[in-house]
Write a protein that holds these residues in place. Structure first.
Motif, PDB file in Angstrom:
ATOM      1  N   PHE A  41       6.689  13.414   6.849  1.00  0.00           N
ATOM      2  CA  PHE A  41       6.752  12.121   6.174  1.00  0.00           C
ATOM      3  C   PHE A  41       6.008  11.123   7.057  1.00  0.00           C
ATOM      4  N   LEU A  42       5.134  10.339   6.447  1.00  0.00           N
ATOM      5  CA  LEU A  42       4.256   9.452   7.207  1.00  0.00           C
ATOM      6  C   LEU A  42       4.624   7.984   6.993  1.00  0.00           C
ATOM      7  N   ILE A  43       4.723   7.254   8.092  1.00  0.00           N
ATOM      8  CA  ILE A  43       4.843   5.795   8.057  1.00  0.00           C
ATOM      9  C   ILE A  43       3.633   5.228   8.776  1.00  0.00           C
ATOM     10  N   SER A  44       2.899   4.352   8.115  1.00  0.00           N
ATOM     11  CA  SER A  44       1.667   3.799   8.675  1.00  0.00           C
ATOM     12  C   SER A  44       1.725   2.287   8.748  1.00  0.00           C
ATOM     13  N   VAL A  45       1.093   1.747   9.778  1.00  0.00           N
ATOM     14  CA  VAL A  45       0.845   0.314   9.883  1.00  0.00           C
ATOM     15  C   VAL A  45      -0.659   0.120   9.716  1.00  0.00           C
ATOM     16  N   VAL A  46      -1.054  -0.684   8.738  1.00  0.00           N
ATOM     17  CA  VAL A  46      -2.467  -0.932   8.445  1.00  0.00           C
ATOM     18  C   VAL A  46      -2.792  -2.369   8.844  1.00  0.00           C
ATOM     19  N   LEU A  47      -3.796  -2.524   9.711  1.00  0.00           N
ATOM     20  CA  LEU A  47      -4.193  -3.844  10.191  1.00  0.00           C
ATOM     21  C   LEU A  47      -5.637  -4.105   9.794  1.00  0.00           C
ATOM     22  N   ARG A  48      -5.883  -5.285   9.260  1.00  0.00           N
ATOM     23  CA  ARG A  48      -7.220  -5.649   8.808  1.00  0.00           C
ATOM     24  C   ARG A  48      -7.810  -6.713   9.729  1.00  0.00           C
ATOM     25  N   ASP A  49      -9.114  -6.572   9.988  1.00  0.00           N
ATOM     26  CA  ASP A  49      -9.850  -7.514  10.842  1.00  0.00           C
ATOM     27  C   ASP A  49      -9.234  -7.614  12.227  1.00  0.00           C
ATOM     28  N   VAL A  50      -8.851  -6.474  12.776  1.00  0.00           N
ATOM     29  CA  VAL A  50      -8.301  -6.413  14.133  1.00  0.00           C
ATOM     30  C   VAL A  50      -9.135  -5.412  14.920  1.00  0.00           C
ATOM     31  N   GLU A  51      -9.856  -5.889  15.944  1.00  0.00           N
ATOM     32  CA  GLU A  51     -10.738  -5.024  16.728  1.00  0.00           C
ATOM     33  C   GLU A  51      -9.945  -4.109  17.659  1.00  0.00           C
ATOM     34  N   THR A  77     -19.621  -2.775   6.893  1.00  0.00           N
ATOM     35  CA  THR A  77     -20.224  -4.097   6.673  1.00  0.00           C
ATOM     36  C   THR A  77     -20.168  -4.421   5.195  1.00  0.00           C
ATOM     37  N   VAL A  78     -19.553  -5.550   4.854  1.00  0.00           N
ATOM     38  CA  VAL A  78     -19.436  -5.999   3.472  1.00  0.00           C
ATOM     39  C   VAL A  78     -20.025  -7.400   3.365  1.00  0.00           C
ATOM     40  N   ASP A  79     -21.076  -7.522   2.550  1.00  0.00           N
ATOM     41  CA  ASP A  79     -21.753  -8.819   2.376  1.00  0.00           C
ATOM     42  C   ASP A  79     -22.165  -9.420   3.717  1.00  0.00           C
ATOM     43  N   GLY A  80     -22.658  -8.565   4.601  1.00  0.00           N
ATOM     44  CA  GLY A  80     -23.121  -9.036   5.894  1.00  0.00           C
ATOM     45  C   GLY A  80     -22.031  -9.318   6.906  1.00  0.00           C
ATOM     46  N   ARG A  81     -20.774  -9.069   6.538  1.00  0.00           N
ATOM     47  CA  ARG A  81     -19.655  -9.339   7.440  1.00  0.00           C
ATOM     48  C   ARG A  81     -19.024  -8.028   7.887  1.00  0.00           C
ATOM     49  N   LYS A  82     -18.747  -7.933   9.185  1.00  0.00           N
ATOM     50  CA  LYS A  82     -18.132  -6.734   9.739  1.00  0.00           C
ATOM     51  C   LYS A  82     -16.657  -6.684   9.351  1.00  0.00           C
ATOM     52  N   VAL A  83     -16.239  -5.556   8.786  1.00  0.00           N
ATOM     53  CA  VAL A  83     -14.854  -5.373   8.362  1.00  0.00           C
ATOM     54  C   VAL A  83     -14.264  -4.211   9.160  1.00  0.00           C
ATOM     55  N   VAL A  84     -13.155  -4.484   9.857  1.00  0.00           N
ATOM     56  CA  VAL A  84     -12.489  -3.473  10.677  1.00  0.00           C
ATOM     57  C   VAL A  84     -11.071  -3.268  10.141  1.00  0.00           C
ATOM     58  N   ILE A  85     -10.695  -2.014   9.911  1.00  0.00           N
ATOM     59  CA  ILE A  85      -9.340  -1.671   9.469  1.00  0.00           C
ATOM     60  C   ILE A  85      -8.773  -0.630  10.436  1.00  0.00           C
ATOM     61  N   GLN A  86      -7.627  -0.946  11.040  1.00  0.00           N
ATOM     62  CA  GLN A  86      -6.948  -0.020  11.940  1.00  0.00           C
ATOM     63  C   GLN A  86      -5.705   0.519  11.230  1.00  0.00           C
ATOM     64  N   THR A  87      -5.505   1.827  11.288  1.00  0.00           N
ATOM     65  CA  THR A  87      -4.325   2.461  10.699  1.00  0.00           C
ATOM     66  C   THR A  87      -3.643   3.321  11.759  1.00  0.00           C
ATOM     67  N   ILE A  88      -2.374   3.026  12.042  1.00  0.00           N
ATOM     68  CA  ILE A  88      -1.597   3.776  13.028  1.00  0.00           C
ATOM     69  C   ILE A  88      -0.480   4.490  12.274  1.00  0.00           C
ATOM     70  N   THR A  89      -0.403   5.803  12.431  1.00  0.00           N
ATOM     71  CA  THR A  89       0.499   6.617  11.611  1.00  0.00           C
ATOM     72  C   THR A  89       1.427   7.453  12.485  1.00  0.00           C
ATOM     73  N   GLN A  90       2.709   7.447  12.130  1.00  0.00           N
ATOM     74  CA  GLN A  90       3.721   8.249  12.824  1.00  0.00           C
ATOM     75  C   GLN A  90       4.220   9.343  11.878  1.00  0.00           C
ATOM     76  N   GLU A  91       4.346  10.570  12.400  1.00  0.00           N
ATOM     77  CA  GLU A  91       4.849  11.698  11.618  1.00  0.00           C
ATOM     78  C   GLU A  91       6.340  11.894  11.875  1.00  0.00           C
ATOM     79  N   TYR A  92       7.078  12.204  10.806  1.00  0.00           N
ATOM     80  CA  TYR A  92       8.508  12.536  10.885  1.00  0.00           C
ATOM     81  C   TYR A  92       8.733  13.870  10.179  1.00  0.00           C
TER      82      TYR A  92
END
Length: 466
Positions: A41-51, A77-92
């Motif tokens: 079972f996966l629980i994830s934290v998704v962060l947007r625009d976080v380097e 890159t979307v419309d000339g803008r850098k987009v960063v998405i971080q996803t941290i996932t824990q398994e149970y």
């Protein structure tokens, strides 16, 4: 009258503040809720625009066992803008079939409080082994020569020999036998761990780590004896030189409670546990003109052509996507064969990298704009190819485009568009003025909004003084 004016200012100020506040940059997401015992079972934290990937400590869930953690980063890159998405996932994992209630919980991520409502997860039996399939994981740890060691510190690698730029895993764990006649506590752990990592991390390697913010306990079986493993660190390393990797012996001090011979007498003392040194042999690649440049791993190609039939001078979008296992972040761009048939713009590059103890997998995409100059049938394999070293085959291989572009119409002349008589898109490029800055409308709007807020504050103060 003053109260009415103040109320209007407050409502206007609140509206502007709400309009400026960005949408939540972090969210909690769940994986599938209907699983078998061999699935996590996966629980994830998704962060947007976080380097930078933050530390995330996931909750303990009754009757479920924490196992591996993974971290995925997506850069595009979307419309000339850098987009960063971080996803941290824990398994149970569950040890037996049944319905499991995941209670509501809160996580603190980047000074932001995330809340999750309770949910139900169903684990079904996966086979004949049923409820015991994940009770304990069988390991082969070289530090255990026999079953006499009840407690030991281990630095493990999943490979003893690798090619240069091929990844290998490092895992640091403390193992305590279930029937060990002692009780233990971690002693000044954070301070000790920093010293251990400083000694262990090889300076001639690129590191990709998941990040271990907490000590994860799991049940394992080593040569028929049951242990509790306390995992403290795990990462994948990619050697960038042919120098062999030597991981020295490291020491971990533990606070040990030993039961004395007398009744109710206990003694606490600091006891050191040492790991055995480990060596990983690094091999050079076979001779090849690109030996010092190619990626090493297992890769495949996916490609997309926005249109396979165009006119001369009409742009077409070509996506060259490399997928596989290896050091995704360090993948070089494809080799482009120069020619007079096309103008090929430098690509937009995006990547998705998933890091875990087992592997680093992902994809890197090179998105090109291609402008044909003359008509004809053009197999793109002549112009786009990518050489790498396949670790499974033990030899070099080439990913080559299988797409074909058909161009119909008169030969494209840039002289129709330019009085300079240029015959190429990049001719006279040095004469263009690159010092002119583009207009950032979002920044201008933000500055105007801030000015308006200041004016409202000044007006509010003036109303009070009146």
């Amino acid at each position: 009258m003053k109260l009415y004016a103040l109320l209007n200012i407050f409502l206007c100020f609140s509206g502007i503040a709400i309009a400026q506040s960005p949408e939540s940059s972090a969210t909690i997401e769940f994986g599938s809720r209907n699983l078998t015992l061999d699935q996590p079972f996966l629980i994830s934290v998704v962060l947007r625009d976080v380097e930078t990937r933050p530390a995330v400590i996931f909750p303990e869930i009754k009757d479920l066992e924490k196992r591996s953690k993974s971290a995925t980063s997506s850069v595009s890159t979307v419309d000339g803008r850098k987009v960063v998405i971080q996803t941290i996932t824990q398994e149970y994992y569950a040890t037996k079939a049944g319905n499991y209630l995941i209670p509501e919980f809160n996580l603190n991520v980047n000074n932001q409080r995330l809340h999750s409502e309770e949910t139900m997860v169903v684990f079904a039996k996966s086979g004949e082994e049923g409820e015991n399939v994940l009770a304990a994981e069988d390991l082969d740890v070289s530090e255990v020569d026999d079953n006499s060691q009840s407690v030991f510190l281990s630095v493990q690698t999943d490979k003893k020999q690798v090619y240069i730029r091929q990844g290998f895993s490092v895992r640091i764990s403390l193992y305590i036998a279930e029937n060990a006649p002692v009780q233990m506590e971690f002693y000044r752990f954070n301070e000790q761990l920093q010293g251990i990592l400083k000694a262990i991390r090889p300076v001639t390697c690129w590191e990709e780590n998941v990040g271990v913010e907490e000590i994860i306990k799991r049940k394992v079986t080593i040569r028929g004896r049951k242990y509790a493993e306390y995992n403290m660190y795990q990462a994948r390393f990619f050697p960038i030189t042919t120098e062999d990797i030597r991981l020295p012996s490291v020491k971990l001090d533990m606070l040990v409670t030993e039961n004395g011979a007398a009744v109710n007498v206990e003694n606490k003392l600091v006891k050191a546990f040492r790991s055995k040194p480990v060596q990983v042999v690094v091999r050079q690649l076979p001779d090849h003109p690109l030996r010092d440049q190619v990626a090493v791993g297992q890769y495949s190609l996916r490609e997309t052509l926005s249109s396979d039939l165009v006119y001369p001078g009409e742009s077409v979008r070509y996506m060259f996507k490399i997928e596989g296992v290896g050091n995704i972040a360090a993948i070089p761009a494809p080799v482009i064969q120069t020619n007079s048939s096309f103008d090929i713009y430098p690509p937009e590059v995006s990547q998705v990298v998933k890091r875990s103890y087992q592997n680093v997998v992902g994809e890197k995409t090179f998105d090109y704009f291609v402008v044909p100059r003359k008509d004809g049938e053009f197999p793109l394999g002549r112009y786009f190819h990518w050489v790498y070293f396949d670790i499974e085959k033990g030899k070099y291989d080439t990913l080559r485009s299988a797409a074909s572009l058909e161009v119909r119409g008169d030969e494209y002349k840039l002289t129709n568009l330019s009085l300079s008589g240029s015959s190429g898109l990049y001719d006279n490029l040095e004469s263009l003025d690159s010092s002119r800055e583009t207009i950032d409308y979002k920044k201008i709007l933000k500055d105007l909004t801030n000015i308006l807020i200041v004016l409202l504050l000044v007006t509010m103060i003036w109303v009070f003084r009146k």
